[in-house]
Design an enzyme around this catalytic site. Structure first.
Site, PDB file in Angstrom:
ATOM      1  N   CYS A  84      -1.073   3.946  -6.355  1.00 22.23           N
ATOM      2  CA  CYS A  84      -1.883   3.066  -5.535  1.00 22.23           C
ATOM      3  C   CYS A  84      -2.130   1.778  -6.088  1.00 22.23           C
ATOM      4  O   CYS A  84      -2.317   1.290  -7.314  1.00 22.23           O
ATOM      5  CB  CYS A  84      -3.301   3.842  -5.444  1.00 22.23           C
ATOM      6  N   CYS A 137       0.727  -1.330  -0.049  1.00 17.45           N
ATOM      7  CA  CYS A 137      -0.082  -0.142   0.018  1.00 17.45           C
ATOM      8  C   CYS A 137       0.956   1.277  -0.098  1.00 17.45           C
ATOM      9  O   CYS A 137       1.810   1.529   1.055  1.00 17.45           O
ATOM     10  CB  CYS A 137      -0.690   0.152   1.420  1.00 17.45           C
TER      11      CYS A 137
END
Ligand code: DGL
Length: 264
Positions: free
Chosen positions: A185, A75
């Site tokens: 992302c 992440c």
């Protein structure tokens, strides 16, 4: 059992990090993995630094309790806000993921690169440091991918809403002459076909998945932690704290040992 045979732990705010999981299992097929999807708390991108650190600590402890030998923070938002603290707190190797703006800066011919990422990543000190290291000749068009993670988590990749949002975020980048688009992302690689509908084939789309997988292999080698039992294929377990339906759609059945809904 020696720790070499223990699993690699991978976590994300949701199912996006499975894009990294796929690269890791492709490169290291005989490693066992445990994937933690904190979908209940997604998106991390709208939380403040302290909240992101606390969630990252919780995820890390969950994976350490499951005897993971190395943790991949799959992440960008969690990495850019918490990896320093994780590394200084736990005696286990961590691999993080950051938007690949440096490789994009080497590839661009128009000297203009676009980045789509969460607010938490784009506002982080780590991102600021990396982007300012590129020098003045590179223009970076930063765009927050507001609501994209939520739609992906809800299984709405193919929706009209998704198309409209992507169009809103990407059209200004095209107008600015962007020739490389960085996906900052880990959820966004699942949008590549939708992004292509808008930007066509002329733009290079860059994500960090393969680089993270290679780095994972390097660190396992260096730490003497590669699985030397060499099963033909590793076992893969998935934990999610919201509906597991979306995870079931993304990970083919034959590639997993179990998907468990776990409310932590
Ligand atoms: N996959 C996360 C990332 O790479 C999504 C962040 C979020 O939950 O907002 O940044």
């Amino acid at each position: 059992m020696k720790s070499n045979n223990f699993p690699i732990g991978i976590f994300d705010s949701g199912i996006g990090g499975t894009s990294i999981w796929k690269e890791i299992t492709r490169l290291l097929p005989n490693e066992h993995t445990i994937y933690l999807s904190d979908s209940k708390n997604a998106p991390y991108g709208l939380k403040n630094k302290k909240e992101i650190i606390n969630l990252s600590i919780k995820n890390t402890e969950f994976l350490i309790n499951k005897k993971c030998k190395l943790i991949v923070v799959a992440c960008n938002t969690a990495t850019t806000n918490s990896i320093d603290i994780l590394r200084s707190t736990y005696n286990i190797p961590f691999i993080g993921i950051e938007p690949a703006i440096k490789p994009a800066a080497l590839k661009t011919k128009s000297n203009t690169i676009g980045i789509l990422a969460t607010k938490g990543t784009l506002n982080s000190k780590l991102f600021e440091k990396t982007s300012s290291s590129l020098g003045n000749e590179i223009t970076i068009i930063e765009t927050i991918g507001e609501n994209l993670v939520e739609l992906i988590e809800d299984g709405k990749i193919e929706s009209k809403e998704m198309h409209l949002l992507l169009s809103k975020y990407l059209t200004p980048m095209l107008q600015e002459g962007v020739d490389c688009l960085v996906l900052g992302c880990t959820h966004y690689p699942y949008l590549i076909p939708k992004i292509r509908e808008i930007v066509g084939n002329k733009i290079e789309i860059i994500d960090s998945g393969q680089a993270v997988a290679k780095q994972t292999r390097t660190i396992l080698e260096k730490s003497n932690l590669l699985n030397n039992n060499k099963p033909l294929l590793g076992n893969h377990q998935f934990y999610i704290n919201k509906s597991k339906k979306i995870l079931g759609q993304i990970i083919p059945k034959q590639n997993r040992l179990k998907i468990e809904e776990k409310y932590f």
